[in-house]
Design a protein around this motif. Structure first.
Motif, PDB file in Angstrom:
ATOM      1  N   MET A  98      41.106 -27.664  30.882  1.00 61.62           N
ATOM      2  CA  MET A  98      39.749 -27.865  30.353  1.00 61.62           C
ATOM      3  C   MET A  98      38.816 -26.797  30.928  1.00 61.62           C
ATOM      4  N   GLN A  99      38.037 -26.183  30.052  1.00 62.43           N
ATOM      5  CA  GLN A  99      37.134 -25.128  30.513  1.00 62.43           C
ATOM      6  C   GLN A  99      35.881 -25.745  31.125  1.00 62.43           C
ATOM      7  N   VAL A 100      35.554 -25.294  32.315  1.00 65.43           N
ATOM      8  CA  VAL A 100      34.343 -25.789  32.974  1.00 65.43           C
ATOM      9  C   VAL A 100      33.213 -24.806  32.693  1.00 65.43           C
ATOM     10  N   ILE A 101      32.142 -25.296  32.109  1.00 67.54           N
ATOM     11  CA  ILE A 101      30.995 -24.429  31.803  1.00 67.54           C
ATOM     12  C   ILE A 101      30.037 -24.446  32.989  1.00 67.54           C
ATOM     13  N   ASN A 102      29.750 -23.274  33.479  1.00 66.02           N
ATOM     14  CA  ASN A 102      28.802 -23.155  34.585  1.00 66.02           C
ATOM     15  C   ASN A 102      27.385 -23.130  34.020  1.00 66.02           C
ATOM     16  N   GLU A 103      26.711 -24.280  34.084  1.00 65.24           N
ATOM     17  CA  GLU A 103      25.377 -24.406  33.480  1.00 65.24           C
ATOM     18  C   GLU A 103      24.373 -23.423  34.074  1.00 65.24           C
ATOM     19  N   SER A 104      24.514 -23.154  35.380  1.00 68.42           N
ATOM     20  CA  SER A 104      23.533 -22.267  36.034  1.00 68.42           C
ATOM     21  C   SER A 104      23.617 -20.855  35.466  1.00 68.42           C
ATOM     22  N   VAL A 105      24.818 -20.464  34.970  1.00 70.70           N
ATOM     23  CA  VAL A 105      24.975 -19.131  34.386  1.00 70.70           C
ATOM     24  C   VAL A 105      24.454 -19.117  32.958  1.00 70.70           C
ATOM     25  N   SER A 106      24.671 -20.238  32.238  1.00 72.87           N
ATOM     26  CA  SER A 106      24.291 -20.249  30.821  1.00 72.87           C
ATOM     27  C   SER A 106      22.778 -20.319  30.629  1.00 72.87           C
ATOM     28  N   LEU A 107      22.058 -20.770  31.645  1.00 72.09           N
ATOM     29  CA  LEU A 107      20.600 -20.765  31.543  1.00 72.09           C
ATOM     30  C   LEU A 107      20.078 -19.356  31.798  1.00 72.09           C
ATOM     31  N   CYS A 108      19.005 -18.997  31.104  1.00 66.98           N
ATOM     32  CA  CYS A 108      18.455 -17.654  31.282  1.00 66.98           C
ATOM     33  C   CYS A 108      17.711 -17.559  32.609  1.00 66.98           C
ATOM     34  N   THR A 109      17.973 -16.503  33.347  1.00 68.77           N
ATOM     35  CA  THR A 109      17.200 -16.250  34.569  1.00 68.77           C
ATOM     36  C   THR A 109      16.377 -14.990  34.363  1.00 68.77           C
ATOM     37  N   LEU A 110      15.143 -15.026  34.779  1.00 70.96           N
ATOM     38  CA  LEU A 110      14.264 -13.859  34.654  1.00 70.96           C
ATOM     39  C   LEU A 110      14.449 -12.960  35.875  1.00 70.96           C
ATOM     40  N   PRO A 111      14.340 -11.641  35.678  1.00 67.51           N
ATOM     41  CA  PRO A 111      14.506 -10.741  36.820  1.00 67.51           C
ATOM     42  C   PRO A 111      13.328 -10.843  37.786  1.00 67.51           C
ATOM     43  N   ALA A 112      13.574 -10.476  39.038  1.00 66.10           N
ATOM     44  CA  ALA A 112      12.488 -10.494  40.042  1.00 66.10           C
ATOM     45  C   ALA A 112      11.508  -9.370  39.733  1.00 66.10           C
ATOM     46  N   GLN A 113      10.241  -9.755  39.535  1.00 61.47           N
ATOM     47  CA  GLN A 113       9.200  -8.774  39.219  1.00 61.47           C
ATOM     48  C   GLN A 113       8.172  -8.731  40.344  1.00 61.47           C
ATOM     49  N   LEU A 114       7.614  -7.555  40.551  1.00 63.47           N
ATOM     50  CA  LEU A 114       6.566  -7.400  41.558  1.00 63.47           C
ATOM     51  C   LEU A 114       5.228  -7.810  40.959  1.00 63.47           C
ATOM     52  N   GLN A 115       4.422  -8.512  41.724  1.00 67.82           N
ATOM     53  CA  GLN A 115       3.099  -8.953  41.261  1.00 67.82           C
ATOM     54  C   GLN A 115       2.149  -7.758  41.124  1.00 67.82           C
ATOM     55  N   HIS A 116       1.313  -7.803  40.091  1.00 65.11           N
ATOM     56  CA  HIS A 116       0.254  -6.792  39.870  1.00 65.11           C
ATOM     57  C   HIS A 116       0.814  -5.376  39.894  1.00 65.11           C
ATOM     58  N   ALA A 117       2.047  -5.221  39.368  1.00 67.50           N
ATOM     59  CA  ALA A 117       2.694  -3.908  39.357  1.00 67.50           C
ATOM     60  C   ALA A 117       3.105  -3.562  37.932  1.00 67.50           C
ATOM     61  N   PHE A 118       3.042  -2.277  37.598  1.00 69.04           N
ATOM     62  CA  PHE A 118       3.395  -1.797  36.264  1.00 69.04           C
ATOM     63  C   PHE A 118       4.321  -0.603  36.391  1.00 69.04           C
ATOM     64  N   HIS A 119       5.321  -0.576  35.501  1.00 67.48           N
ATOM     65  CA  HIS A 119       6.191   0.591  35.432  1.00 67.48           C
ATOM     66  C   HIS A 119       5.666   1.513  34.340  1.00 67.48           C
ATOM     67  N   ILE A 120       5.350   2.747  34.702  1.00 71.23           N
ATOM     68  CA  ILE A 120       4.856   3.705  33.715  1.00 71.23           C
ATOM     69  C   ILE A 120       5.846   4.856  33.601  1.00 71.23           C
ATOM     70  N   GLY A 121       5.687   5.663  32.560  1.00 69.67           N
ATOM     71  CA  GLY A 121       6.555   6.820  32.398  1.00 69.67           C
ATOM     72  C   GLY A 121       6.744   7.175  30.940  1.00 69.67           C
ATOM     73  N   GLY A 122       6.998   8.464  30.686  1.00 73.73           N
ATOM     74  CA  GLY A 122       7.212   8.920  29.316  1.00 73.73           C
ATOM     75  C   GLY A 122       5.928   9.364  28.661  1.00 73.73           C
ATOM     76  N   PRO A 123       6.040   9.800  27.410  1.00 70.29           N
ATOM     77  CA  PRO A 123       4.888  10.423  26.741  1.00 70.29           C
ATOM     78  C   PRO A 123       3.791   9.466  26.298  1.00 70.29           C
TER      79      PRO A 123
END
Length: 380
Positions: free
Chosen positions: A1-26
């Protein structure tokens, strides 16, 4: 029987820095509307910067008439402050080492100052005429790129036209945090930890326009990889799918979206919509990339998600999708939200290796980026 790992199937958001923006490009740019009294008579700014770029614009404020300016930029790894017509100060250290550096720059009567990591450059001096020309700053001010309308000014003052690639955080003016930009064009979040190639859409109205007038016609092929951070969201849309007062329109369109973990491709050739869906074997939120392929041939739509595939045959009387509309990726502008699709939320996650009819899409070079998007990097 296949065991589904619920913690993996839920979406996790990446760690983001507060009040920070990534800039770059034209095009990557943030604008901040500032009350005029704040810009006069002695504006004082501070921000933190992290970059490996040796060159690029960090901050730009223009004055009325365009004769003077206040600009912070990088050249050969050094942070420089350019004031008035072409007066500059900098210290000899190089700061494009991928570490955070704190920058303070200000006008104090006839002097202008630059302090990086507590090291103060020799103060610059302004003449009475220059001081007068610096009295009337225009709102907004810009982090990253300045708009096209100011490019002539940047060129005449020998300033870089493009933003540095990197992260800015804790932007303050006269000591007040400026955490909410008035506009955001292609400046995404800053991530902690390693990154990889791809384009990251943060939701919140983020979308890209690939082509202003895209024709689907009788056939089209779409190919791309996704690593979503949400089970529902719009991936791609072109055409007219607005509602009329009598119900759904008979408009021509093609849409690809995720709905509660399924991928759906929906088409209307003008005689009624038809759609196909695929629920992948493993959750879309398993942290892996999922290969998506959409092929529309006349009145048949075929969808592949990883190794799973499905197709649907639409009304035989109509085989051509007559679009001459913008091709949106990741979401739609707010004014376009009154459409007949069951999904209104923007896509959150990473898109890699997108090809449309065999042509690669380079998000980094698109002028049509809106909202928080990282055109070149995704969190690993």
């Amino acid at each position: 029987m296949q065991v589904i790992n619920e913690s993996v199937s839920l979406c996790t958001l990446p760690a983001q820095l507060q009040h920070a923006f990534h800039i770059g490009g034209p095009v990557s740019s943030l604008s901040f509307s500032l009350p005029l009294q704040v810009l006069q008579p002695r504006p004082h700014f501070s921000l933190d910067v992290r970059t490996r770029s040796p060159e690029g614009l960090l901050f730009f404020a223009a004055t009325r008439g365009g004769h003077s300016h206040l600009a912070l930029y990088m050249s050969k790894g050094r942070i420089r402050l350019s004031v008035s017509k072409q007066k500059e100060i900098f210290n000899r250290e190089k700061y494009n080492d991928g570490k955070w550096h704190s920058v303070i720059f200000s006008l104090e009567k006839k002097k202008f100052r630059l302090i990086v990591d507590g090291i103060r450059a020799q103060d610059g001096q302004l003449t009475n005429t220059e001081l007068t020309s610096m009295q009337q700053f225009m709102s907004p001010v810009y982090l990253g790129n300045a708009p096209q309308s100011l490019h002539k000014q940047l060129k005449s003052k020998a300033l870089p036209k493009q933003a540095v690639y990197g992260c800015l955080k804790n932007f303050k003016m006269n000591g007040s945090p400026m955490s909410q930009p008035a506009t955001n064009q292609g400046a995404g979040p800053c991530f902690e930890g390693p990154t990889q190639t791809g384009t990251y859409f943060s939701g919140n109205g983020a979308h890209a326009i690939i082509n202003d007038s895209f024709v689907v016609g009788s056939s089209v092929e779409l190919l791309f990889n996704i690593r979503p951070r949400s089970q529902t969201g719009l991936l791609l849309h072109v055409g007219d799918s607005s509602r009329t007062q009598y119900g759904p329109s008979m408009g021509h369109y093609l849409s690809v979206y995720m709905l509660r973990g399924e991928v759906v491709a929906q088409v209307n050739n003008g005689k009624g919509e038809f759609m196909v869906s695929v629920k992948p074997k493993s959750s879309l939120c398993d942290g892996m990339f999922h290969k998506i392929s959409v092929i529309k041939r006349k009145n048949v739509i075929q969808l592949h998600v990883g190794t799973m595939d499905n197709y649907k045959i639409g009304p035989p009387s109509s085989t051509v999708t007559l679009t001459k509309h913008p091709l949106y990726v990741g979401g739609l502008p707010e004014m376009s939200m009154q459409h007949i699709l069951p999904v209104t939320s923007s896509f959150v996650g990473c898109i890699q290796d997108m090809k449309i009819n065999g042509d690669s899409v380079n998000f980094d070079r698109l002028s049509g980026l809106f909202g928080p998007i990282n055109p070149k990097e995704c969190p690993s």
